[in-house]
Design a protein around this motif. Structure first.
Motif, PDB file in Angstrom:
ATOM      1  N   VAL A   1       0.776  -1.175   0.120  1.00 48.60           N
ATOM      2  CA  VAL A   1       0.039   0.025   0.010  1.00 48.60           C
ATOM      3  C   VAL A   1       0.707   1.163   0.012  1.00 48.60           C
ATOM      4  O   VAL A   1       0.502   2.394  -0.823  1.00 48.60           O
ATOM      5  CB  VAL A   1      -0.917   0.090   1.060  1.00 48.60           C
ATOM      6  N   LEU A   2       1.891   1.161   0.702  1.00 51.40           N
ATOM      7  CA  LEU A   2       2.781   2.457   0.794  1.00 51.40           C
ATOM      8  C   LEU A   2       3.524   2.726  -0.629  1.00 51.40           C
ATOM      9  O   LEU A   2       3.502   3.816  -1.078  1.00 51.40           O
ATOM     10  CB  LEU A   2       3.795   2.130   1.679  1.00 51.40           C
ATOM     11  N   ALA A   3       3.638   1.556  -1.306  1.00 48.11           N
ATOM     12  CA  ALA A   3       4.288   1.625  -2.732  1.00 48.11           C
ATOM     13  C   ALA A   3       3.290   2.201  -3.574  1.00 48.11           C
ATOM     14  O   ALA A   3       3.778   3.089  -4.415  1.00 48.11           O
ATOM     15  CB  ALA A   3       4.644   0.246  -3.261  1.00 48.11           C
ATOM     16  N   LEU A   4       2.098   1.767  -3.359  1.00 47.68           N
ATOM     17  CA  LEU A   4       0.926   2.349  -4.360  1.00 47.68           C
ATOM     18  C   LEU A   4       0.690   3.957  -3.918  1.00 47.68           C
ATOM     19  O   LEU A   4       0.283   4.772  -4.753  1.00 47.68           O
ATOM     20  CB  LEU A   4      -0.585   1.421  -3.875  1.00 47.68           C
ATOM     21  N   ASP A   5       0.844   4.270  -2.693  1.00 47.74           N
ATOM     22  CA  ASP A   5       0.888   5.883  -2.338  1.00 47.74           C
ATOM     23  C   ASP A   5       2.086   6.411  -3.049  1.00 47.74           C
ATOM     24  O   ASP A   5       1.626   7.468  -3.466  1.00 47.74           O
ATOM     25  CB  ASP A   5       1.237   5.797  -0.898  1.00 47.74           C
ATOM     26  N   VAL A   6       2.851   5.927  -3.108  1.00 50.00           N
ATOM     27  CA  VAL A   6       4.096   6.568  -3.833  1.00 50.00           C
ATOM     28  C   VAL A   6       3.947   6.731  -5.209  1.00 50.00           C
ATOM     29  O   VAL A   6       3.908   7.844  -5.634  1.00 50.00           O
ATOM     30  CB  VAL A   6       5.811   5.761  -3.517  1.00 50.00           C
ATOM     31  N   LEU A   7       3.428   5.723  -5.961  1.00 46.66           N
ATOM     32  CA  LEU A   7       2.925   5.753  -7.372  1.00 46.66           C
ATOM     33  C   LEU A   7       1.731   6.884  -7.371  1.00 46.66           C
ATOM     34  O   LEU A   7       1.820   7.700  -8.361  1.00 46.66           O
ATOM     35  CB  LEU A   7       2.465   4.475  -7.818  1.00 46.66           C
ATOM     36  N   TYR A   8       0.925   7.003  -6.644  1.00 44.04           N
ATOM     37  CA  TYR A   8      -0.166   7.969  -6.732  1.00 44.04           C
ATOM     38  C   TYR A   8       0.423   9.236  -6.517  1.00 44.04           C
ATOM     39  O   TYR A   8       0.007  10.227  -7.415  1.00 44.04           O
ATOM     40  CB  TYR A   8      -1.185   7.475  -5.446  1.00 44.04           C
ATOM     41  N   ALA A   9       1.158   9.469  -5.710  1.00 43.35           N
ATOM     42  CA  ALA A   9       1.980  10.781  -5.472  1.00 43.35           C
ATOM     43  C   ALA A   9       2.689  11.118  -6.728  1.00 43.35           C
ATOM     44  O   ALA A   9       2.708  12.413  -7.070  1.00 43.35           O
ATOM     45  CB  ALA A   9       2.671  10.822  -4.352  1.00 43.35           C
ATOM     46  N   LEU A  10       3.161  10.474  -7.455  1.00 43.09           N
ATOM     47  CA  LEU A  10       4.021  10.521  -8.672  1.00 43.09           C
ATOM     48  C   LEU A  10       3.182  10.819  -9.869  1.00 43.09           C
ATOM     49  O   LEU A  10       3.700  10.957 -10.887  1.00 43.09           O
ATOM     50  CB  LEU A  10       5.098   9.602  -8.950  1.00 43.09           C
ATOM     51  N   GLY A  11       1.908  10.220  -9.642  1.00 45.27           N
ATOM     52  CA  GLY A  11       0.880  10.555 -10.650  1.00 45.27           C
ATOM     53  C   GLY A  11       0.950   9.181 -11.544  1.00 45.27           C
ATOM     54  O   GLY A  11       0.456   9.354 -12.759  1.00 45.27           O
ATOM     55  N   THR A  12       1.503   8.078 -11.454  1.00 44.49           N
ATOM     56  CA  THR A  12       1.876   7.048 -12.242  1.00 44.49           C
ATOM     57  C   THR A  12       0.615   6.282 -12.160  1.00 44.49           C
ATOM     58  O   THR A  12       0.407   5.243 -12.944  1.00 44.49           O
ATOM     59  CB  THR A  12       3.039   6.387 -11.834  1.00 44.49           C
ATOM     60  N   VAL A  13      -0.246   6.045 -10.955  1.00 45.21           N
ATOM     61  CA  VAL A  13      -1.516   5.352 -11.119  1.00 45.21           C
ATOM     62  C   VAL A  13      -2.761   6.325 -10.521  1.00 45.21           C
ATOM     63  O   VAL A  13      -2.348   7.363  -9.877  1.00 45.21           O
ATOM     64  CB  VAL A  13      -1.234   4.266 -10.123  1.00 45.21           C
ATOM     65  N   ARG A  14      -3.802   5.774 -10.638  1.00 44.69           N
ATOM     66  CA  ARG A  14      -4.847   6.706 -10.352  1.00 44.69           C
ATOM     67  C   ARG A  14      -5.950   5.569  -9.998  1.00 44.69           C
ATOM     68  O   ARG A  14      -5.859   4.367 -10.662  1.00 44.69           O
ATOM     69  CB  ARG A  14      -5.383   7.834 -11.317  1.00 44.69           C
ATOM     70  N   MET A  15      -7.018   5.892  -9.142  1.00 43.66           N
ATOM     71  CA  MET A  15      -8.277   4.989  -9.011  1.00 43.66           C
ATOM     72  C   MET A  15      -9.383   5.528  -9.929  1.00 43.66           C
ATOM     73  O   MET A  15      -9.502   6.741  -9.844  1.00 43.66           O
ATOM     74  CB  MET A  15      -8.639   4.777  -7.548  1.00 43.66           C
ATOM     75  N   GLU A  16      -9.892   4.565 -10.744  1.00 43.85           N
ATOM     76  CA  GLU A  16     -11.241   4.573 -11.608  1.00 43.85           C
ATOM     77  C   GLU A  16     -12.204   3.718 -11.118  1.00 43.85           C
ATOM     78  O   GLU A  16     -11.839   2.508 -11.449  1.00 43.85           O
ATOM     79  CB  GLU A  16     -10.960   4.729 -12.940  1.00 43.85           C
ATOM     80  N   GLN A  17     -13.378   4.071 -10.618  1.00 41.29           N
ATOM     81  CA  GLN A  17     -14.227   3.117 -10.379  1.00 41.29           C
ATOM     82  C   GLN A  17     -13.632   1.918  -9.553  1.00 41.29           C
ATOM     83  O   GLN A  17     -14.015   0.534 -10.067  1.00 41.29           O
ATOM     84  CB  GLN A  17     -14.955   2.696 -11.622  1.00 41.29           C
ATOM     85  N   ASP A  18     -13.047   1.921  -8.425  1.00 37.69           N
ATOM     86  CA  ASP A  18     -12.456   0.763  -7.383  1.00 37.69           C
ATOM     87  C   ASP A  18     -11.384   0.122  -8.197  1.00 37.69           C
ATOM     88  O   ASP A  18     -11.107  -1.129  -7.622  1.00 37.69           O
ATOM     89  CB  ASP A  18     -13.572   0.355  -6.913  1.00 37.69           C
ATOM     90  N   LEU A  19     -10.887   0.795  -9.397  1.00 35.04           N
ATOM     91  CA  LEU A  19      -9.703  -0.044 -10.023  1.00 35.04           C
ATOM     92  C   LEU A  19      -8.520   0.710  -9.884  1.00 35.04           C
ATOM     93  O   LEU A  19      -8.572   2.045 -10.309  1.00 35.04           O
ATOM     94  CB  LEU A  19     -10.138  -0.334 -11.370  1.00 35.04           C
ATOM     95  N   ILE A  20      -7.322   0.103 -10.057  1.00 35.86           N
ATOM     96  CA  ILE A  20      -5.998   0.889 -10.294  1.00 35.86           C
ATOM     97  C   ILE A  20      -5.834   0.854 -11.690  1.00 35.86           C
ATOM     98  O   ILE A  20      -5.765  -0.390 -12.399  1.00 35.86           O
ATOM     99  CB  ILE A  20      -4.946  -0.072  -9.509  1.00 35.86           C
TER     100      ILE A  20
END
Length: 88
Positions: A57-76
């Motif tokens: 989850v921390l790695a996902l947070d880093v990716l989100y902060a960098l703009g490389t992932v986002r959530m759309e309709q409960d999907l990464i």
């Protein structure tokens, strides 16, 4: 923690785990699907360092902060790459 240190193995650094997560995102995935794929991928590639769900989850947070992932309709999903803009 974000990058490898004396106490954090290279395959456990958050940027490395984030890159491993991105390898799994060939299509939008739920968090559970991404976690399962990452664990399978790490096992198949002999990454023996333990990886907890919290670290994932921390790695996902880093990716989100960098703009490389986002959530759309409960999907990464992979983030959209934007060119840097300048204010002129």
């Amino acid at each position: 923690m974000i990058t490898p240190t004396k106490g954090i193995a290279p395959d456990r650094a958050l940027l490395a785990v984030g890159a491993q997560i991105l390898l799994q995102l060939d299509e939008p995935l739920t968090v559970s699907q991404a976690w399962a794929r990452l664990r399978s991928w790490r096992e198949a590639h002999d990454h023996r360092s333990p990886l907890s769900f919290g670290w994932f989850v921390l790695a996902l947070d880093v990716l989100y902060a960098l703009g490389t992932v986002r959530m759309e309709q409960d999907l990464i999903v992979r983030g959209r790459a934007h060119a840097a803009t300048t204010v002129g």
